[in-house]
Design a protein around this motif. Structure first.
Motif, PDB file in Angstrom:
ATOM      1  N   SER A 191       0.831  -1.206   0.000  1.00 14.27           N
ATOM      2  CA  SER A 191       0.000   0.000   0.000  1.00 14.27           C
ATOM      3  C   SER A 191       0.868   1.260   0.000  1.00 14.27           C
ATOM      4  N   GLN A 192       1.919   1.259   0.801  1.00 15.40           N
ATOM      5  CA  GLN A 192       2.829   2.410   0.846  1.00 15.40           C
ATOM      6  C   GLN A 192       3.561   2.587  -0.481  1.00 15.40           C
ATOM      7  N   LEU A 193       3.966   1.482  -1.091  1.00 11.51           N
ATOM      8  CA  LEU A 193       4.649   1.571  -2.384  1.00 11.51           C
ATOM      9  C   LEU A 193       3.725   2.106  -3.467  1.00 11.51           C
ATOM     10  N   LEU A 194       2.469   1.701  -3.434  1.00 11.20           N
ATOM     11  CA  LEU A 194       1.511   2.240  -4.409  1.00 11.20           C
ATOM     12  C   LEU A 194       1.359   3.745  -4.245  1.00 11.20           C
ATOM     13  N   GLN A 195       1.358   4.218  -3.001  1.00 11.44           N
ATOM     14  CA  GLN A 195       1.265   5.656  -2.764  1.00 11.44           C
ATOM     15  C   GLN A 195       2.519   6.370  -3.272  1.00 11.44           C
ATOM     16  N   ARG A 196       3.686   5.791  -3.000  1.00 10.18           N
ATOM     17  CA  ARG A 196       4.938   6.386  -3.488  1.00 10.18           C
ATOM     18  C   ARG A 196       4.971   6.392  -5.014  1.00 10.18           C
ATOM     19  N   MET A 197       4.475   5.323  -5.606  1.00  9.27           N
ATOM     20  CA  MET A 197       4.418   5.222  -7.067  1.00  9.27           C
ATOM     21  C   MET A 197       3.571   6.355  -7.630  1.00  9.27           C
ATOM     22  N   SER A 198       2.447   6.585  -7.004  1.00  5.07           N
ATOM     23  CA  SER A 198       1.562   7.674  -7.420  1.00  5.07           C
ATOM     24  C   SER A 198       2.235   9.031  -7.201  1.00  5.07           C
ATOM     25  N   ASP A 199       2.863   9.204  -6.039  1.00  5.32           N
ATOM     26  CA  ASP A 199       3.552  10.468  -5.743  1.00  5.32           C
ATOM     27  C   ASP A 199       4.658  10.760  -6.744  1.00  5.32           C
ATOM     28  N   ASP A 200       5.348   9.710  -7.192  1.00  6.62           N
ATOM     29  CA  ASP A 200       6.426   9.861  -8.180  1.00  6.62           C
ATOM     30  C   ASP A 200       5.903   9.949  -9.607  1.00  6.62           C
ATOM     31  N   ARG A 201       4.575   9.875  -9.751  1.00  9.78           N
ATOM     32  CA  ARG A 201       3.924   9.938 -11.060  1.00  9.78           C
ATOM     33  C   ARG A 201       4.413   8.829 -12.003  1.00  9.78           C
ATOM     34  N   VAL A 202       4.560   7.639 -11.432  1.00  6.82           N
ATOM     35  CA  VAL A 202       4.953   6.467 -12.201  1.00  6.82           C
ATOM     36  C   VAL A 202       3.688   5.682 -12.522  1.00  6.82           C
ATOM     37  N   GLU A 203       3.542   5.316 -13.788  1.00  4.98           N
ATOM     38  CA  GLU A 203       2.338   4.610 -14.217  1.00  4.98           C
ATOM     39  C   GLU A 203       2.317   3.178 -13.706  1.00  4.98           C
ATOM     40  N   MET A 204       1.144   2.747 -13.299  1.00  3.04           N
ATOM     41  CA  MET A 204       0.944   1.362 -12.883  1.00  3.04           C
ATOM     42  C   MET A 204       0.704   0.520 -14.134  1.00  3.04           C
ATOM     43  N   CYS A 205       1.290  -0.673 -14.164  1.00  2.00           N
ATOM     44  CA  CYS A 205       1.032  -1.595 -15.274  1.00  2.00           C
ATOM     45  C   CYS A 205       0.311  -2.818 -14.722  1.00  2.00           C
ATOM     46  N   THR A 206      -0.066  -3.714 -15.582  1.00  2.00           N
ATOM     47  CA  THR A 206      -0.802  -4.894 -15.132  1.00  2.00           C
ATOM     48  C   THR A 206       0.024  -5.752 -14.174  1.00  2.00           C
ATOM     49  N   ILE A 207       1.334  -5.772 -14.338  1.00  2.00           N
ATOM     50  CA  ILE A 207       2.187  -6.567 -13.451  1.00  2.00           C
ATOM     51  C   ILE A 207       2.141  -5.998 -12.034  1.00  2.00           C
ATOM     52  N   SER A 208       2.315  -4.681 -11.902  1.00  2.00           N
ATOM     53  CA  SER A 208       2.281  -4.076 -10.567  1.00  2.00           C
ATOM     54  C   SER A 208       0.885  -4.189  -9.964  1.00  2.00           C
ATOM     55  N   CYS A 209      -0.133  -4.037 -10.782  1.00  2.00           N
ATOM     56  CA  CYS A 209      -1.510  -4.161 -10.308  1.00  2.00           C
ATOM     57  C   CYS A 209      -1.789  -5.564  -9.789  1.00  2.00           C
TER      58      CYS A 209
END
Length: 118
Positions: A59-77
């Motif tokens: 959950s924290q990594l997903l927030q950091r990913m969003s904060d860094d404006r990095v796109e989520m892909c199907t693998i990360s999802c």
């Protein structure tokens, strides 16, 4: 020279070695050294935490990913959803986010898709 490729390889090795703490440390080291974090970086770190049953860290990594404006892909999802199997409210939030931002991995293969039929 430490660059994104080197860090991504190390984080992927942490996933395979079930060393989620080290993967998170490497991700933080990248930020400290101003090395760009990308979809591959976060996907590997999320997968590592998923294998360690660390849904809070995911959950924290997903927030950091969003904060860094990095796109989520199907693998990360998919890794995030797998980590959150027992936390349905979090999993539902990931599905909602994925509907808006998920994209297929660069290799063009669609792995297991995020679906909203929880």
């Amino acid at each position: 020279e430490r660059n994104a490729i080197t860090y991504n390889a190390a984080i992927s090795a942490c996933e395979k070695g079930k060393q989620w703490q080290q993967a998170v440390c490497l991700l933080s080291a990248m930020a400290d050294r101003f090395v760009e974090r990308n979809t591959i970086t976060y996907s590997a770190a999320i997968s590592s935490c998923e294998k360690g049953n660390q849904w809070e860290q995911v959950s924290q990594l997903l927030q950091r990913m969003s904060d860094d404006r990095v796109e989520m892909c199907t693998i990360s999802c998919n890794a995030a959803l797998s980590a959150c199997e027992k936390k349905w409210s979090l999993a539902a939030g990931i599905v909602a986010l994925a509907r808006h931002v998920a994209r297929p991995p660069r290799d063009g293969h669609h792995h297991v898709q995020c679906r909203g039929e929880c």
